[in-house]
Design a protein around this motif. Sequence first.
Motif, mmCIF file in Angstrom:
data_model
loop_
_atom_site.group_PDB
_atom_site.id
_atom_site.type_symbol
_atom_site.label_atom_id
_atom_site.label_comp_id
_atom_site.label_asym_id
_atom_site.label_seq_id
_atom_site.Cartn_x
_atom_site.Cartn_y
_atom_site.Cartn_z
ATOM 1 N N SER A 5 -26.643 -48.154 18.432
ATOM 2 C CA SER A 5 -26.781 -48.371 19.677
ATOM 3 C C SER A 5 -26.441 -49.035 20.937
ATOM 4 C CB SER A 5 -28.753 -48.670 20.060
ATOM 5 O OG SER A 5 -28.562 -50.248 18.955
ATOM 6 N N ARG A 6 -25.973 -48.645 22.221
ATOM 7 C CA ARG A 6 -25.084 -49.200 23.363
ATOM 8 C C ARG A 6 -25.851 -49.964 24.350
ATOM 9 N NH1 ARG A 6 -24.932 -44.313 22.909
ATOM 10 N NH2 ARG A 6 -23.897 -43.424 24.684
ATOM 11 N N PRO A 7 -25.444 -50.827 24.936
ATOM 12 C CA PRO A 7 -26.401 -50.503 26.689
ATOM 13 C C PRO A 7 -26.025 -49.561 27.518
ATOM 14 C CG PRO A 7 -24.679 -52.864 25.984
ATOM 15 C CD PRO A 7 -24.557 -52.049 24.823
ATOM 16 N N ASP A 8 -26.549 -49.488 27.966
ATOM 17 C CA ASP A 8 -25.701 -48.239 29.393
ATOM 18 C C ASP A 8 -26.284 -48.738 30.441
ATOM 19 O OD1 ASP A 8 -24.522 -46.099 30.219
ATOM 20 O OD2 ASP A 8 -26.429 -45.101 30.687
ATOM 21 N N PRO A 9 -25.779 -49.466 31.459
ATOM 22 C CA PRO A 9 -24.126 -48.990 31.240
ATOM 23 C C PRO A 9 -23.357 -50.562 30.656
ATOM 24 C CG PRO A 9 -25.128 -50.078 33.512
ATOM 25 C CD PRO A 9 -25.632 -49.339 32.822
ATOM 26 N N ILE A 10 -22.173 -51.138 30.213
ATOM 27 C CA ILE A 10 -21.540 -51.849 29.802
ATOM 28 C C ILE A 10 -21.479 -52.144 30.216
ATOM 29 C CG2 ILE A 10 -19.983 -52.498 27.831
ATOM 30 C CD1 ILE A 10 -19.780 -49.474 26.247
ATOM 31 N N SER A 11 -21.482 -53.318 31.294
ATOM 32 C CA SER A 11 -21.113 -54.748 31.744
ATOM 33 C C SER A 11 -20.141 -55.160 31.078
ATOM 34 C CB SER A 11 -22.318 -55.011 32.197
ATOM 35 O OG SER A 11 -23.025 -53.921 33.045
ATOM 36 N N ILE A 12 -19.442 -55.683 31.729
ATOM 37 C CA ILE A 12 -18.440 -56.406 31.832
ATOM 38 C C ILE A 12 -17.604 -57.356 32.834
ATOM 39 C CG2 ILE A 12 -17.345 -55.661 29.311
ATOM 40 C CD1 ILE A 12 -15.499 -54.255 30.730
ATOM 41 N N THR A 13 -16.524 -58.508 32.403
ATOM 42 C CA THR A 13 -16.412 -59.022 33.949
ATOM 43 C C THR A 13 -15.265 -58.680 34.302
ATOM 44 O OG1 THR A 13 -17.738 -60.985 33.211
ATOM 45 C CG2 THR A 13 -16.622 -61.492 34.385
ATOM 46 N N GLU A 14 -14.712 -58.962 34.942
ATOM 47 C CA GLU A 14 -13.042 -58.850 35.600
ATOM 48 C C GLU A 14 -12.467 -59.603 34.613
ATOM 49 O OE1 GLU A 14 -10.679 -58.272 39.543
ATOM 50 O OE2 GLU A 14 -12.289 -60.206 39.822
ATOM 51 N N GLY A 15 -11.229 -58.939 33.858
ATOM 52 C CA GLY A 15 -10.205 -59.681 33.065
ATOM 53 C C GLY A 15 -10.881 -59.777 31.717
ATOM 54 N N GLU A 16 -11.781 -59.413 31.308
ATOM 55 C CA GLU A 16 -12.230 -58.890 30.138
ATOM 56 C C GLU A 16 -11.545 -57.783 29.475
ATOM 57 O OE1 GLU A 16 -16.189 -61.434 30.404
ATOM 58 O OE2 GLU A 16 -16.513 -59.379 30.177
ATOM 59 N N THR A 17 -11.860 -58.412 28.002
ATOM 60 C CA THR A 17 -11.200 -56.988 26.540
ATOM 61 C C THR A 17 -12.680 -56.621 26.150
ATOM 62 O OG1 THR A 17 -8.997 -57.146 26.814
ATOM 63 C CG2 THR A 17 -9.564 -56.013 25.080
ATOM 64 N N VAL A 18 -12.920 -55.183 26.199
ATOM 65 C CA VAL A 18 -13.817 -54.493 25.669
ATOM 66 C C VAL A 18 -13.336 -52.901 24.711
ATOM 67 C CG1 VAL A 18 -13.585 -52.618 27.756
ATOM 68 C CG2 VAL A 18 -15.639 -53.242 26.005
ATOM 69 N N GLN A 19 -13.890 -52.334 23.884
ATOM 70 C CA GLN A 19 -13.849 -51.827 23.253
ATOM 71 C C GLN A 19 -14.834 -50.801 23.242
ATOM 72 O OE1 GLN A 19 -13.119 -53.121 19.605
ATOM 73 N NE2 GLN A 19 -9.916 -53.319 19.631
ATOM 74 N N LEU A 20 -14.628 -49.365 24.011
ATOM 75 C CA LEU A 20 -15.355 -48.508 22.959
ATOM 76 C C LEU A 20 -15.472 -47.613 21.892
ATOM 77 C CD1 LEU A 20 -15.044 -46.782 27.056
ATOM 78 C CD2 LEU A 20 -16.501 -49.095 25.732
ATOM 79 N N ASN A 21 -16.079 -47.371 20.933
ATOM 80 C CA ASN A 21 -16.337 -46.663 19.568
ATOM 81 C C ASN A 21 -17.135 -45.488 19.730
ATOM 82 O OD1 ASN A 21 -15.817 -46.106 17.279
ATOM 83 N ND2 ASN A 21 -16.866 -48.180 15.953
ATOM 84 N N CYS A 22 -16.243 -44.402 18.995
ATOM 85 C CA CYS A 22 -16.374 -43.212 19.374
ATOM 86 C C CYS A 22 -16.316 -42.890 18.017
ATOM 87 C CB CYS A 22 -15.469 -42.201 20.423
ATOM 88 S SG CYS A 22 -16.290 -40.242 20.642
ATOM 89 N N THR A 23 -16.656 -44.058 16.930
ATOM 90 C CA THR A 23 -16.052 -43.023 15.368
ATOM 91 C C THR A 23 -17.228 -42.285 15.114
ATOM 92 O OG1 THR A 23 -15.640 -45.303 14.926
ATOM 93 C CG2 THR A 23 -16.432 -44.156 13.063
ATOM 94 N N ALA A 24 -16.900 -40.779 14.716
ATOM 95 C CA ALA A 24 -17.818 -39.700 14.605
ATOM 96 C C ALA A 24 -18.046 -39.043 12.202
ATOM 97 C CB ALA A 24 -17.399 -38.839 15.058
ATOM 98 N N TYR A 25 -18.156 -38.590 12.007
ATOM 99 C CA TYR A 25 -18.305 -38.383 10.952
ATOM 100 C C TYR A 25 -18.493 -36.658 10.638
ATOM 101 C CZ TYR A 25 -19.561 -37.097 6.268
ATOM 102 O OH TYR A 25 -19.748 -36.151 4.843
ATOM 103 N N SER A 26 -17.139 -36.262 9.978
ATOM 104 C CA SER A 26 -17.232 -34.913 9.954
ATOM 105 C C SER A 26 -16.640 -34.929 8.537
ATOM 106 C CB SER A 26 -16.757 -34.051 10.825
ATOM 107 O OG SER A 26 -15.505 -34.534 10.892
#
Length: 543
Positions: free
Chosen positions: A35-56
């Motif tokens: 589960s993830r927050p929606d929206p993903i709020s970050i501060t200007e200048g920060e680094t963020v990673q979006l994870n889309c790992t899927a099993y198949s």
Amino acid sequence: MTRLRICSVAVFILKCFEIPFFFLILVKPEMVVASRPDPISITEGETVQLNCTAYSNPSPAYRWIGPHNATVGNDSVLTIHVADFQHIGQYVCVASNDEGSATIKFNVDVRWDILPLIAGLSALGLVAGIFIGGSVFCSYYKKMALVLRLSFLLVCLLHMLYGLSERCGDPECVVGQLPKINPSRIVLQYGTPFSVNCSYCNNSHCYDNVQWEMPLGSDTLLSVLDNGVRTPIKQRTVPNATEWGMAPQCSMQVGRLVCCTPLDFTLYKLPENVSISFVNHLGPLLEGRQYTLQCRVEKVAPVQNLTVTFYRGDTMLDSVQSSMSSVKTPVTEMFTVSINSSREDNGVQYRCKTELNLGQQGPQNTTEGPHAAELTTTVYFKPEMVVASRPDPISITEGETVQLNCTAYSNPSPAYRWIGPHNATVGNDSVLTIHVADFQHIGQYVCVASNDEGSATIKFNVDVRWDILPLIAGLSALGLVAGIFIGGSIVYTQRDWAVVGGDVKEEVKLVCCLHLNPWKAELIFFLIQARSWSTSKSYLEQL
């Protein structure tokens, strides 16, 4: 449900006969993201990673689509470095394989970094407090109050300007106040070491309090004699450059200003793998169809400096550049070009070649590492006759042998069928041979060359003539015999008696000499006239 029952029956049978077995189950992608927050709020200048790992099964291919419908990544994790307001929006990740696909969406919101604003407002509040206090204190002195108000307002403005000027690259820093970097530009392969020097001199005086702003390496203070002036140099040495997005700069405190010079620094990584294939197509191509040729370049940086060139043999088709404009980390990206297949493409080699365009300091040896990929194409096409021009009809003499050639060019190779004058199949090869031709072979022969892509037809009209040479020979022989028979000459003579010199002579006159050969008749007549009577008589008696 039907498939499940069939599978269950198959498993039961295998178990009954104690046959070892295993199943390879193909599964479409399913997201395994928490589960993830929606929206993903970050501060200007920060680094963020979006994870889309899927099993198949098989493993999925990933594609990230950014806020402006541009492809921004091809891995399971998308990293946004130094976030700013251009990164605001929705990011869609699609994980897919041959069994299906799964999609997940991330809404990213970038907030202002309000700490500097709070600090500025606090300072402004302090100044305003002093200003208001001074105004109250000087309420009895109206003129002084006006002066104080103007003074405090000026102080407030100066403070704001000062606060804005306390940053690197301030416009008030003139060229003479900027630290000097040597070398000014570095293009470096990922994981290799480098060193860079920084110094600052002003009015023949050099300072040693320059500072490197760089997350890697260590500093060494050097002293170099340059034109009689000893210049302190701060050297930053990095044994292993592995920090993506690094923006090194050298700064110097000049009074209230912080003046700095950025290092033109590029960290690059050659592709880990390059492959070429057709999009959504396996196996041979079909003539006359349009296909998309795809070059997959894996783990390359910076991708915005990458050029992919497609070739057909030695002929260049197109050069394509990345649609990503500001990604510094290694990414995997697809580059495509469309082609129209023809029979001339059968056996042709298509290839894609990659090149990082980083100037003279960049990689020059493009053969280093995986840099190109090749693909030899197979094209299926219908038959086309390759028979040379031929007479129509084809005339042959009775008893002769003739070959009818129906060779066709196609892929796969064609099957042949010959249909004779009476609609009967008379052959199944590219060449039909007629041995000892006679009049029953007269007529039209149709050859059909065919494969799964189509067919081609050619027709031959055959005419058989009599062999008149035996007839001519027989007639010639018959004429010869008749000539000999008639050539014995039919001579009709008239006999008269005359007295010559007191003797009675028998006078013979040639009345007619009938012969088929005029030459022989003339010869006989000549001989008769040339001889004497007695000679002629004896000669005629001989005849």
